[in-house]
Motif scaffolding. Structure first.
Motif, PDB file in Angstrom:
ATOM      1  N   GLU A 159       0.755   5.100   7.774  1.00 42.46           N
ATOM      2  CA  GLU A 159       1.048   4.321   8.986  1.00 42.46           C
ATOM      3  C   GLU A 159      -0.177   3.525   9.427  1.00 42.46           C
ATOM      4  O   GLU A 159      -0.068   2.348   9.784  1.00 42.46           O
ATOM      5  CB  GLU A 159       1.506   5.274  10.097  1.00 42.46           C
ATOM      6  CG  GLU A 159       2.184   4.557  11.237  1.00 42.46           C
ATOM      7  CD  GLU A 159       2.096   5.331  12.528  1.00 42.46           C
ATOM      8  OE1 GLU A 159       2.112   4.687  13.584  1.00 42.46           O
ATOM      9  OE2 GLU A 159       1.980   6.582  12.475  1.00 42.46           O
ATOM     10  N   VAL A 160      -1.345   4.159   9.365  1.00 45.84           N
ATOM     11  CA  VAL A 160      -2.574   3.482   9.802  1.00 45.84           C
ATOM     12  C   VAL A 160      -2.837   2.232   8.952  1.00 45.84           C
ATOM     13  O   VAL A 160      -3.222   1.189   9.465  1.00 45.84           O
ATOM     14  CB  VAL A 160      -3.783   4.452   9.755  1.00 45.84           C
ATOM     15  CG1 VAL A 160      -5.082   3.689   9.910  1.00 45.84           C
ATOM     16  CG2 VAL A 160      -3.650   5.504  10.844  1.00 45.84           C
ATOM     17  N   VAL A 161      -2.616   2.321   7.656  1.00 46.19           N
ATOM     18  CA  VAL A 161      -2.888   1.161   6.794  1.00 46.19           C
ATOM     19  C   VAL A 161      -1.658   0.252   6.662  1.00 46.19           C
ATOM     20  O   VAL A 161      -1.694  -0.740   5.947  1.00 46.19           O
ATOM     21  CB  VAL A 161      -3.363   1.583   5.380  1.00 46.19           C
ATOM     22  CG1 VAL A 161      -4.706   2.281   5.460  1.00 46.19           C
ATOM     23  CG2 VAL A 161      -2.339   2.481   4.694  1.00 46.19           C
ATOM     24  N   GLY A 162      -0.577   0.602   7.326  1.00 45.36           N
ATOM     25  CA  GLY A 162       0.623  -0.237   7.271  1.00 45.36           C
ATOM     26  C   GLY A 162       1.303  -0.175   5.925  1.00 45.36           C
ATOM     27  O   GLY A 162       1.835  -1.176   5.439  1.00 45.36           O
ATOM     28  N   ILE A 176       0.857  -1.182   0.000  1.00 47.99           N
ATOM     29  CA  ILE A 176       0.000   0.000   0.000  1.00 47.99           C
ATOM     30  C   ILE A 176       0.895   1.235   0.000  1.00 47.99           C
ATOM     31  O   ILE A 176       1.880   1.283   0.740  1.00 47.99           O
ATOM     32  CB  ILE A 176      -0.919   0.037   1.247  1.00 47.99           C
ATOM     33  CG1 ILE A 176      -1.757  -1.251   1.294  1.00 47.99           C
ATOM     34  CG2 ILE A 176      -1.799   1.277   1.247  1.00 47.99           C
ATOM     35  CD1 ILE A 176      -2.718  -1.308   2.443  1.00 47.99           C
TER      36      ILE A 176
END
Ligand SMILES: Cc1cc2nc3c(=O)[nH]c(=O)nc-3n(C[C@H](O)[C@H](O)[C@H](O)COP(=O)(O)OP(=O)(O)OC[C@H]3O[C@@H](n4cnc5c(N)ncnc54)[C@H](O)[C@@H]3O)c2cc1C
Ligand SMILES: Cc1cc2nc3c(=O)[nH]c(=O)nc-3n(C[C@H](O)[C@H](O)[C@H](O)COP(=O)(O)OP(=O)(O)OC[C@H]3O[C@@H](n4cnc5c(N)ncnc54)[C@H](O)[C@@H]3O)c2cc1C
Lengths: 289, 349
Positions: B247-250, B225
């Protein structure tokens, strides 16, 4: 090309390129419209030039700039003189037209040999690549033809020992940086953003306007066999130039009217996960543990 | 301009892929090239061959078996301690030695720092043509290799042939070709080759290797992603919104070129023609207009979401999902929405 114990000498290969930010393609004929497009020194070559001048300032000696191109490529050389290069050589000949990288490295290596005969060379510098041909092949081609130690993607020159003829430097590689020690003479292709180009001094600028630029034809550059130059010396040929085909469908637009950003974001996620159920599963699995 | 191939090149046959191994790791571009090479070999009705150069280690051994999983019929192997770290001299010697002896008609390498360094000197040694950064490889009607590459920053494409020289060489950027599925039941033939060099013959010495793991470097090319921001972010500080969503979705974060030129982000974060080519499952582009040089670097993404205030922005021509809105408000909202809806992610916000 054996180095004699004389003053330190670097040659920087620079290419004059169209300022591609201003290039336009003819909508009907799909040809590049070069008329009126200003030319610049290939931006990557300026890092090589600065590094050569930095070494000269530290160890003394001379920086020569070399280019192969049409007569107007002299402008690029004068610009380099204005920045502080000491000497400029242009090789220009109609027989060079249509050179691919193999033919380009052939012509440049001949000119370098001739320069080296008059004034032995310690380091040949090139840029990482150009912004037009963009192959990064000319540097390795020159190194191989002249039997120079090939040091590409150099991020920093740590030390230079002229008496021992050794050089220590950092080279970008996959997943890290190699610290290498090699011998002079060598060929270095300099990485971008590794130094800051100086402004030329007033004296350099004034000198640049009047300084002689050595201009050689193929023959004068020591090329006896024109079969290795230009189109005839180029194994690659461009058979077709065409425009990329546009994608048929446009994006599906998320309706935003009357929605708060949070609602819009939720709508995006709904559509995203509907289009790709795997994505939701993969994302969720990732953060489970 | 059809030319007869010189007699000395008539026996050149088979498709070769150079398998790039650096410090024990195979660069994934090698397998991407094997996938493509398999198609070319099948079109020509010849073998697909891998070339593995390296020291005699378990890593090298593992790489050899993998070449068959990814489609090789034959693996040419040169194992020597001198090939432990990449250096141009012994690698050029090994590869040109193999080509001279076994005479392939096509030789493919990754357009990585190692691949470009090696391809340039090998092509010059062999005095043959080399097409850089190809995005499409095809066998033409006359059985020669047609390599297509972007020119002038992607505004045009050109197709290049190597006339009357063999092998026909090309480099291909990572992530341009799809990764093939490995078939772990496949095996093939091994052919051994000796380097015939001593350490004393090699001028360049590797004193040290400073791994990027110690200096934290982006791995955009292989990220699943990617979230990127462009000039629509307006202020360098707003890049934090892109970073937080990533960061939230890695995922990894990236930028369009002007942000690198302005010094807002390092060059390794640039996506596009003169930056990194990406091929993630999801690409989110915020405040990016969609210039051709950017698009060529992201077109391989499975799903593209674009956020732009201009409904006519060209990014919507390449995106699958479009949001006409202010990125500065949508980016945080997206981060919150993902955090809410991904189990175990709520705390990360
Ligand atoms: C659209 C396009 C695509 C092309 N594709 C290919 C291809 O795939 N394969 C191929 O063999 N050729 C190709 N060519 C031809 C190639 O661009 C020319 O051979 C060119 O003269 C040198 O290559 P380059 O611009 O890629 O330079 P690069 O190899 O990228 O340049 C590296 C460095 O070499 C030095 N240098 C390069 N050219 C000169 C010069 N004329 N004078 C002085 N120093 C120089 C500079 O320091 C430069 O930074 C292509 C040309 C175009 C316009
Ligand atoms: C040789 C060459 C190589 C290049 N290589 C690359 C490359 O590798 N990668 C690359 O990216 N570019 C590259 N470029 C540059 C490219 O041509 C474009 O200039 C660049 O991609 C534009 O960046 P941008 O979209 O961020 O900025 P802009 O084109 O300025 O677009 C900004 C966009 O943000 C939108 N916007 C404004 N405010 C907001 C807001 N509040 N919310 C949402 N949207 C907003 C605007 O509508 C606009 O569409 C290259 C150019 C050349 C000539």
């Amino acid at each position: 090309m054996t180095r004699l114990a004389r003053e330190f000498h670097s040659v920087v290969c620079i290419k004059q390129v169209p300022d591609s930010a201003q290039i336009r393609v003819h909508p009907v004929t799909n040809t590049i419209m070069r008329q009126g497009v200003p030319t610049i020194i290939n931006p990557y070559d300026l890092f090589a030039l600065e590094e050569a001048m930095r070494l000269r300032d530290e160890y003394g000696g001379t920086v020569t700039v070399l280019t192969m191109g049409p007569p107007m490529a002299e402008d690029a050389l004068r610009r380099a003189l204005g920045l502080g290069a000491n000497r400029a050589v242009l090789i220009t000949d109609r027989r060079f037209a249509g050179s691919d990288t193999l033919a380009t490295s052939f012509a440049l290596s001949k000119a370098l040999t001739r320069i080296g005969e008059e004034h032995p060379i310690d380091i040949v510098f090139t840029g990482k690549q150009t912004i037009d041909g963009d192959t990064a092949q000319v540097g390795p081609g020159i190194a191989r033809r002249l039997g120079l130690n090939q040091l590409t993607y150099v991020a920093a020159i740590d030390a230079l020992d002229r008496d021992g003829a050794t050089i220590t430097l950092r080279r970008r590689s996959e997943g890290g940086v190699q610290v290498l020690r090699s011998r002079l003479p060598c060929l270095i292709t300099m990485l971008e953003d590794t130094n800051t180009l100086r402004r030329g001094t007033i004296q350099d600028m004034l000198r640049a306007a009047r300084a002689p630029v050595t201009t050689w034809s193929a023959e004068e550059a020591g090329i006896a066999d024109p079969m290795q130059c230009g189109l005839r010396g180029s194994p690659t040929v461009v058979k077709r130039v065409f425009a990329p085909r546009p994608r048929a469908d446009k994006a599906e637009m998320v309706v935003v009217e009357g929605k708060t950003p949070a609602q819009t974001a939720d709508a995006v996620l709904d559509l995203l996960f509907a289009q790709s159920p795997n994505l939701e599963a993969a994302l969720s699995a990732r953060f489970k543990s | 301009m059809q030319m007869q191939l010189a007699a000395k090149f008539k026996d050149y046959r088979h498709v070769w892929v150079f398998v790039e191994i650096e410090r024990g790791c195979v660069h994934p571009v090698s397998w991407e090239l094997m996938g493509e090479g398999r198609k070319l070999a099948d079109d020509l009705g010849v073998d697909l061959c891998a070339v593995v150069l390296g020291p005699r280690t378990d890593d090298t051994k593992a790489a050899i078996s993998q070449t068959y999983h990814y489609g090789a019929d034959i693996c040419y192997i040169c194992e020597d301690p001198l090939l432990a770290d990449y250096r141009n001299e012994p690698y050029t010697r090994a590869l040109t030695g193999l080509v001279d002896k076994y005479q392939p008609e096509i030789l493919l390498l990754g357009a990585t720092p190692l691949g470009r360094d090696l391809a340039g000197s090998v092509a010059t040694m062999l005095q043959t043509g080399l097409t850089a950064d190809s995005t499409e490889l095809r066998i033409a009607d006359d059985k020669s290799l047609a390599a297509t590459r972007p020119t002038f920053g992607g505004t045009l494409l050109c197709t290049i042939h190597t006339l009357n020289h063999r092998p026909q060489m090309a480099t291909v950027r990572p992530r341009v070709m799809a990764m093939p599925e490995p078939d772990r039941s496949r095996t093939g033939r091994m052919v051994w080759h000796s380097l015939g060099m001593a350490e004393g013959d090699i001028v360049t010495k590797v004193l040290e290797f400073v791994s990027d793991a110690r200096i934290e470097k982006a791995n955009l090319a292989y990220a699943d992603i990617v979230v990127a921001g462009g000039m629509g972010l307006r202020q360098p500080g707003n890049l934090a919104l892109v970073q937080r969503l990533a960061e939230v979705v890695g995922g990894e974060w990236g930028v369009s070129r002007p942000l690198v030129q302005k010094g807002w982000a390092p060059a390794e974060r640039q996506i596009g023609q003169t930056g990194t080519t990406i091929r993630p499952r999801l690409y989110i582009a915020a405040g990016i207009s969609g210039a051709i040089q950017h698009r060529v670097g992201v077109e391989g993404s499975d799903l593209i979401v674009a956020i732009n205030t201009d409904p006519d922005a060209r990014i919507f021509d390449v995106a699958h999902l479009g949001v006409v809105a202010d990125a500065l408000t949508i980016l945080p909202a997206l981060a919150d929405a993902f955090a809410r809806r991904l189990p175990g992610r709520a705390l990360a916000s």
